[in-house]
Enzyme design. Structure first.
Site, PDB file in Angstrom:
ATOM      1  N   ASP A  19      18.029  10.461  39.100  1.00  0.00           N
ATOM      2  CA  ASP A  19      16.999   9.437  38.909  1.00  0.00           C
ATOM      3  C   ASP A  19      17.256   8.305  39.910  1.00  0.00           C
ATOM      4  OD1 ASP A  19      15.488   7.991  35.975  1.00  0.00           O
ATOM      5  OD2 ASP A  19      15.445   7.239  38.013  1.00  0.00           O
ATOM      6  N   ASP A  34      10.492  10.095  41.097  1.00  0.00           N
ATOM      7  CA  ASP A  34      11.875   9.695  41.374  1.00  0.00           C
ATOM      8  C   ASP A  34      12.915  10.388  40.508  1.00  0.00           C
ATOM      9  OD1 ASP A  34      11.781   8.271  38.900  1.00  0.00           O
ATOM     10  OD2 ASP A  34      13.100   6.727  39.730  1.00  0.00           O
ATOM     11  N   GLU A  35      12.508  11.442  39.822  1.00  0.00           N
ATOM     12  CA  GLU A  35      13.398  12.013  38.816  1.00  0.00           C
ATOM     13  C   GLU A  35      13.290  13.534  38.798  1.00  0.00           C
ATOM     14  OE1 GLU A  35      13.548  11.294  34.067  1.00  0.00           O
ATOM     15  OE2 GLU A  35      12.150  10.118  35.210  1.00  0.00           O
TER      16      GLU A  35
HETATM   17  N1  DCP Z   1       6.931   3.142  36.886  1.00  0.00           N
HETATM   18  C1  DCP Z   1       5.694   2.552  36.601  1.00  0.00           C
HETATM   19  N2  DCP Z   1       5.429   2.095  35.338  1.00  0.00           N
HETATM   20  C2  DCP Z   1       6.352   2.215  34.358  1.00  0.00           C
HETATM   21  C3  DCP Z   1       7.597   2.845  34.617  1.00  0.00           C
HETATM   22  C4  DCP Z   1       7.845   3.286  35.903  1.00  0.00           C
HETATM   23  O1  DCP Z   1       4.857   2.444  37.499  1.00  0.00           O
HETATM   24  N3  DCP Z   1       6.079   1.772  33.133  1.00  0.00           N
HETATM   25  C5  DCP Z   1       7.194   3.587  38.262  1.00  0.00           C
HETATM   26  C6  DCP Z   1       7.957   2.536  39.022  1.00  0.00           C
HETATM   27  C7  DCP Z   1       9.360   3.034  39.066  1.00  0.00           C
HETATM   28  C8  DCP Z   1       9.193   4.523  39.030  1.00  0.00           C
HETATM   29  O2  DCP Z   1       8.024   4.753  38.278  1.00  0.00           O
HETATM   30  O3  DCP Z   1      10.042   2.585  40.235  1.00  0.00           O
HETATM   31  C9  DCP Z   1      10.367   5.244  38.428  1.00  0.00           C
HETATM   32  O4  DCP Z   1      10.529   4.880  37.074  1.00  0.00           O
HETATM   33  P1  DCP Z   1      11.946   4.718  36.409  1.00  0.00           P
HETATM   34  O5  DCP Z   1      11.725   4.633  34.943  1.00  0.00           O
HETATM   35  O6  DCP Z   1      12.891   5.739  36.934  1.00  0.00           O
HETATM   36  O7  DCP Z   1      12.403   3.261  36.861  1.00  0.00           O
HETATM   37  P2  DCP Z   1      13.066   2.791  38.192  1.00  0.00           P
HETATM   38  O8  DCP Z   1      13.390   3.914  39.119  1.00  0.00           O
HETATM   39  O9  DCP Z   1      12.218   1.720  38.777  1.00  0.00           O
HETATM   40  O10 DCP Z   1      14.390   2.106  37.675  1.00  0.00           O
HETATM   41  P3  DCP Z   1      15.721   2.797  37.119  1.00  0.00           P
HETATM   42  O11 DCP Z   1      16.793   2.358  38.069  1.00  0.00           O
HETATM   43  O12 DCP Z   1      15.909   2.212  35.769  1.00  0.00           O
HETATM   44  O13 DCP Z   1      15.501   4.258  37.114  1.00  0.00           O
HETATM   45 MG    MG Z   2      14.371   5.632  38.413  1.00  0.00          MG
END
Ligand code: DCP
Ligand code: MG
Length: 396
Positions: free
Chosen positions: A46, A142-143
């Protein structure tokens, strides 16, 4: 450090099994059965603060600053897609109204998302993942889960594979990812979240039960907000509380998912890593209460199916060249008839013409039809959408 130690244990186990399976003497099978069950090796990857990290990479002026990707705080309805770790210190989180985020962190910079940039990075990540595994299940941009039981590059340990993937992402994309390594999807996913950002966490089989016991119930796979509230209302706060309930009691309280909770709290999760399959066809079909016996009746149903198909194709932004109609008869035999067109189509008018042409030529006189299906295939490759969307496919 704990992770590295656990990794060595895992490698050790691997080498014992390898040694035993290469022994050439009669006791071999007996000895093999004495070893612990062969576990799968699952990695969950992730990316850290994905959208925000891409922005900070591409625009050096954002680096080290609280950055929020999402709608602007001015006006109504803006929400946070994600926030850089610098902004998270102030309590800013995904899905929060941008107005709230600004109140928590007035110095934060707000930027709009650039989805094309994230998609391009996601493609590069997948290219890296494919060097290490064939079985990859993308969950979002991203996952992804990887099943590395088959060690594609003969690296020797799942932990080492995860380490190399993280390093490749860092070297080639200037971004950090967190990885979780375990024997099933659920534990690997929880593990990847434990030491973010830039984390690498291994949870081996012997640690799973203890780990599950201390886990808050809302963290369990399949426990949403509503179920979590119901569980708390009856005094279930952690895995160890959940584990005290017998399976039939869980089923009585929570219905069918109770069975799943019973297993997951014991670290049992047999869900396969499901690799992305390219969509080869999109189709819709219906089974009828009463058999259709005339071409008119069949056409009436096929017209309805054609509308549904056009809608589905358009929603997935896909066009195909080959139209297929499936007929299943009263005796369960199936025939399909297809027509290929010079052009790619997904509009209901052109689809209807093709379907009618196929019906007119189909050998269905005096037949009793119990099911009809209409499908489109032969997509232009560049039009084919990626993703794990479960489409209603039938073999053409
Ligand atoms: N995303 C979004 N709305 C949300 C959750 C996520 O648009 N409610 C988008 C933005 C994030 C991406 O999806 O960058 C990936 O989600 P993640 O939950 O993996 O969050 P992040 O990668 O941003 O942070 P983390 O380091 O906690 O994984
Ligand atoms: Mg993420």
């Amino acid at each position: 450090m704990a992770a590295l130690k656990a990794g060595n244990t895992e490698r050790h186990r691997f080498s014992i099994v390898f040694y035993l399976s290469s022994c050439r003497f009669p006791g071999r099978i007996f000895l093999l059965s004495l070893t612990s069950p062969v576990h799968r090796k699952i990695i969950h990857i992730d990316m850290d603060a994905f959208y925000a990290s891409v922005e900070q990479r591409d625009f050096p002026e954002y680096r080290g600053k609280p950055l929020i990707v999402g709608g602007p705080p001015e006006g109504r309805g803006g929400v946070v897609a994600t926030a850089s770790y610098e902004a998270r210190k102030f309590g800013v989180r995904s899905a929060m109204p941008s107005k709230t985020a600004q109140r928590l962190c007035p110095q934060a910079l707000f930027v709009y998302p650039r989805f094309d940039a994230y998609k391009a990075v996601s493609n590069s990540i997948h290219e890296i993942l494919h060097r290490y595994a064939d079985i990859i299940e993308p969950l979002s941009l991203d996952e992804a889960y990887l099943d590395v039981t088959k060690d594609k590059q003969h690296i020797g340990s799942a932990l080492e594979i995860a380490k190399r993937i993280k390093q490749a992402i860092k070297d080639e994309l200037q971004l950090t990812a967190s990885a979780g390594v375990s024997i099933n999807k659920f534990v690997a996913k929880i593990a990847s979240d434990m030491n973010k950002p830039d984390g690498l966490t291994f949870i081996g089989p012997s640690r799973i039960e203890a780990f599950m016991e201390q886990l808050a119930i809302e963290k369990f796979f399949g426990v949403g907000k509503v179920t979590a509230a119901r569980m708390k209302a009856i005094g279930l706060h952690t895995g160890s509380d959940l584990k005290k309930l017998p399976e039939d009691e869980l089923i009585r309280q929570f219905g069918k998912p109770g069975k799943f909770y019973y297993r997951i709290v014991r670290g049992i999760d047999n869900r396969e890593v499901q690799p992305y399959r390219e969509t080869k066809s999109i189709s819709v079909e219906d089974t009828y209460q009463e058999d259709l016996t005339t071409r008119e009746a069949m056409w009436a149903e096929l017209e309805t199916l054609t509308l549904r198909l056009a809608d589905r194709l358009q929603r997935h932004d896909m066009k195909g060249r080959t139209i297929t109609v499936k007929f299943k008869f009263h005796d369960f035999t199936i025939i399909t008839r297809s027509q290929s067109l010079p052009e790619l189509i997904n509009d209901k008018e052109n689809l209807a013409v093709a379907v009618k042409t196929i019906l007119d030529k189909a050998p269905v006189d005096k037949k009793k039809v119990r099911l009809l299906g209409v499908g489109v295939s032969n997509f232009k490759t560049s039009d084919a959408k990626s993703g794990n969307t479960q489409l209603d496919l039938f073999q053409i």
